[in-house]
Design an enzyme around this catalytic site. Sequence first.
Site, PDB file in Angstrom:
ATOM      1  CG  HIS A  21       8.133  13.744 -37.017  1.00 38.38           C
ATOM      2  ND1 HIS A  21       7.892  13.704 -35.912  1.00 38.38           N
ATOM      3  CD2 HIS A  21       8.872  12.176 -37.936  1.00 38.38           C
ATOM      4  CE1 HIS A  21       9.711  13.100 -35.568  1.00 38.38           C
ATOM      5  NE2 HIS A  21       9.272  11.484 -36.084  1.00 38.38           N
ATOM      6  CG  HIS A 171      12.938   9.656 -33.282  1.00 38.03           C
ATOM      7  ND1 HIS A 171      11.779   9.669 -32.663  1.00 38.03           N
ATOM      8  CD2 HIS A 171      12.972  10.382 -34.136  1.00 38.03           C
ATOM      9  CE1 HIS A 171      10.765   9.767 -33.537  1.00 38.03           C
ATOM     10  NE2 HIS A 171      10.671  10.270 -34.528  1.00 38.03           N
ATOM     11  CG  HIS A 203      15.034   7.263 -37.304  1.00 37.88           C
ATOM     12  ND1 HIS A 203      14.732   6.811 -38.804  1.00 37.88           N
ATOM     13  CD2 HIS A 203      14.614   8.290 -36.243  1.00 37.88           C
ATOM     14  CE1 HIS A 203      14.029   8.211 -38.777  1.00 37.88           C
ATOM     15  NE2 HIS A 203      14.096   8.625 -37.467  1.00 37.88           N
TER      16      HIS A 203
END
Length: 349
Positions: A21, A171, A203
């Site tokens: 990010h 995500h 994730h």
Amino acid sequence: MTATPTPTRLRTPGLVDGHVHPDKSSWGAPWMSRRPASTLAELIENDRATQFSYARSVEERAYALLSHALANGTLGMRAHVDVSSELGTANVEGVRAAAERLPGLTVQIVAFPQFGLVTNPGTLEAMAASLDTGADLVGGIDPGGIEGDLHGHLDAVFGLADRAGRDIDIHLHDGGEDGLAQIREIARRTTAAGRHGRVTIGHAFALCDTELPSLGETLDLVAEAGIWIATCALGPDPVPELDRFERHGVRLVAGSDGVRDSWSPFGTGSMVDRAHLLAYRTGAITDAELERAFSIASVAGGAMLGLPEIAEWTPESTTYLEFEAENLAQLVTDRPAPQRVVRGGVSVV
């Protein structure tokens, strides 16, 4: 007189940061103290407040991090960049401008609805606009845990991706059987849409819980759909059981996630460091296990980003890194910076 050993130069493929990010990073700025947070919602609210308080532009902050990553051997990057009704496309434009200043670094930008998609009116339109102003992929976030609307969120994400002809990177922090159910739904939609190899889940903590009854079934569906899983080996976050992922044929890449942002004071922008953390968190001992961590942080990421000079690397390649190390196992353990970063025969650092 004792002779000084000659340093051993080790040539390796380039590194790939598969989940980062850069628009959130404070890299290169004075120290930033973080607010406490114990839930995902609190982390997101802290991030919202911090983003609107930065003195430096997105381009300046992203360039500081991207140039540092390149110097540490990262040649490819999947950058998740916030898009929302409040931010519009500004963060995407800033990160794209920073990336264009670094021709040695390939940056794929994911339009990321951090603050909600179906729950934040105007964000879907901003996501669509961002695909014309520098974003490459359509992102998503926890259809269940944050949006509370699994099918509505995935309808929006897959629908936009289909209309724009783009890949998807979602995500998904939700754990437990609910998290696995969301992952299975993403896998079903991926297969039904003929998107094999064109969807990534970041994730995917539920896939790391070996006690869940439907884990094996879910891993098989993920593998059949060709879905990539991005792990960041962060702090107390769950990490995959690498042997089990391999047995089921699930493809895994590594990423930095946040680097010195409002979420965490940690992160260095070095994928050698990230390979080290992944190896450490997964109990690597043997040379083969350490080498596997490096491969996940390099050639696997190259395959996900479609970079054959990394994914299909050989020692004769004109794109490579050089380290002072005896072998990959020592490299992952000692974490040196590269002595040379070469792409297409040209030194980029």
